[in-house]
Design a protein around this motif. Structure first.
Motif, short mmCIF file in Angstrom:
data_model
loop_
_atom_site.label_atom_id
_atom_site.label_comp_id
_atom_site.label_asym_id
_atom_site.label_seq_id
_atom_site.Cartn_x
_atom_site.Cartn_y
_atom_site.Cartn_z
N VAL A 172 -8.61 1.53 5.25
CA VAL A 172 -7.23 1.98 5.08
C VAL A 172 -7.19 3.41 4.56
CG1 VAL A 172 -5.05 1.59 3.88
CG2 VAL A 172 -6.33 -0.35 4.80
N ASP A 173 -8.01 3.71 3.55
CA ASP A 173 -8.04 5.07 3.02
C ASP A 173 -8.47 6.08 4.09
OD1 ASP A 173 -7.22 4.36 0.47
OD2 ASP A 173 -9.26 3.98 -0.23
N THR A 174 -9.39 5.68 4.95
CA THR A 174 -9.81 6.56 6.03
C THR A 174 -8.67 6.84 7.00
OG1 THR A 174 -12.11 5.80 5.94
CG2 THR A 174 -11.38 6.79 8.00
N PHE A 178 0.92 -0.50 10.58
CA PHE A 178 1.24 -1.87 10.19
C PHE A 178 0.01 -2.71 10.53
CE2 PHE A 178 5.46 -0.11 10.50
CZ PHE A 178 6.18 -0.78 9.51
N LEU A 179 -0.56 -3.34 9.52
CA LEU A 179 -1.77 -4.13 9.71
C LEU A 179 -1.51 -5.59 9.38
CD1 LEU A 179 -2.73 -1.11 9.03
CD2 LEU A 179 -4.86 -2.14 8.32
N ALA A 180 -1.95 -6.48 10.25
CA ALA A 180 -1.96 -7.91 9.96
C ALA A 180 -3.39 -8.32 9.69
CB ALA A 180 -1.39 -8.69 11.16
N THR A 181 -3.63 -8.88 8.52
CA THR A 181 -5.02 -9.12 8.13
C THR A 181 -5.16 -10.33 7.23
OG1 THR A 181 -6.95 -8.14 7.06
CG2 THR A 181 -4.82 -7.55 6.17
N HIS A 182 -6.35 -10.91 7.22
CA HIS A 182 -6.74 -11.97 6.29
C HIS A 182 -7.72 -11.44 5.25
CE1 HIS A 182 -5.05 -15.34 8.68
NE2 HIS A 182 -5.31 -14.54 9.69
N LEU A 226 -7.14 -5.24 1.61
CA LEU A 226 -5.86 -5.11 0.92
C LEU A 226 -5.98 -4.72 -0.55
CD1 LEU A 226 -4.14 -8.34 2.29
CD2 LEU A 226 -3.79 -6.01 3.10
N ALA A 227 -7.16 -4.89 -1.11
CA ALA A 227 -7.32 -4.82 -2.56
C ALA A 227 -6.79 -3.53 -3.19
CB ALA A 227 -8.78 -5.02 -2.93
N THR A 228 -7.02 -2.40 -2.55
CA THR A 228 -6.63 -1.12 -3.14
C THR A 228 -5.23 -0.67 -2.74
OG1 THR A 228 -7.73 0.08 -1.35
CG2 THR A 228 -9.01 -0.33 -3.34
N HIS A 229 -4.50 -1.51 -1.99
CA HIS A 229 -3.15 -1.14 -1.54
C HIS A 229 -2.20 -2.32 -1.72
CE1 HIS A 229 -4.41 2.73 0.19
NE2 HIS A 229 -5.52 2.10 0.51
N ARG A 230 -2.29 -2.98 -2.86
CA ARG A 230 -1.50 -4.19 -3.09
C ARG A 230 0.00 -3.94 -3.07
NH1 ARG A 230 -5.02 -6.94 -8.04
NH2 ARG A 230 -6.98 -7.17 -6.85
#
Length: 219
Positions: free
Chosen positions: A174-176, A189-193, A198-202
């Motif tokens: 995500v940061d990249t 828009f990301l759909a993810t499990h 997700l940890a750094t963009h809660r």
């Protein structure tokens, strides 16, 4: 060259430039030589070989140094203008290469204006994109598409980008993406499990489908 001809025509008797002026010219040449290197490596310009001019200056008399300065000044102005005009694309390609190569191990992606993207092993053997792993192909395609979309307002819908990506890659993906589109009108828009992703963009995470069960991590 027209500017050079005018300068020669206007030159009367070469003056005796101060040491400070000569040093300033040498410093300008050295700075331009250094600045031009990333442009040369990408094939955006030809190598200017300004070090040769510096060597000539250092071997010349004070009067000749002034004449040399008058002659090379239009070229230096032209080179600066070319670098300024291509700075944005040079910085973008350099950023793209730095980011994609931060993911790859024992492989290197490079770029040349004549041949485009090139992939090689750490020993320098060329590789085709089909020889990359599925995760490497996915990253290369995604980052390349993101870079080419910068000029227009775009929305990327990415479904489960963590597929084929190891945990380390998921943590920085995500940061990249955000770094590659900084200052533009591109959104994701990301759909993810993936909790790693997700940890750094809660603060940007939205759960779908109501209250999750204890074993439901879909976001």
């Amino acid at each position: 060259y027209a500017d050079i001809a005018k300068r020669i025509a206007q030159t009367r008797r070469p003056g005796r430039p101060s040491k400070a002026a000569a040093d300033q010219l040498v410093n300008s040449l050295a700075a331009l030589e250094s600045r031009s290197r990333p442009y040369v490596s990408l094939g955006l310009i030809s190598a200017p070989h300004l070090t040769e001019i510096v060597n000539t200056l250092e071997k010349s008399t004070a009067a000749k140094r002034q004449l040399i300065a008058d002659l090379v000044s239009p070229y230096l102005d032209s080179l600066r203008a070319r670098l300024d005009a291509q700075q944005e694309i040079q910085e973008l390609i350099t950023l793209f290469l730095r980011r994609i190569n931060s993911f790859f191990h024992y492989k290197t992606v490079s770029y040349g204006l004549a041949g485009g993207l090139n992939i090689a092993t750490s020993q320098g053997s060329p590789l085709r994109p089909s020889q990359l792993s599925s995760g490497e192909r996915q990253l290369l395609a995604l980052l390349a598409q993101v870079v080419t979309a910068r000029k227009t307002a775009s929305v990327f819908l990415i479904d489960e980008p963590e597929i084929s990506l190891n945990v380390k890659w998921q943590r920085v993906l995500v940061d990249t993406l955000l770094e590659l589109v900084r200052g533009t009108d591109v959104q994701f828009f990301l759909a993810t499990h993936s909790l790693e992703l997700l940890a750094t963009h809660r603060e940007q995470v939205h759960r779908l489908g109501g209250e999750p069960k204890n074993d439901d991590r879909t976001s």
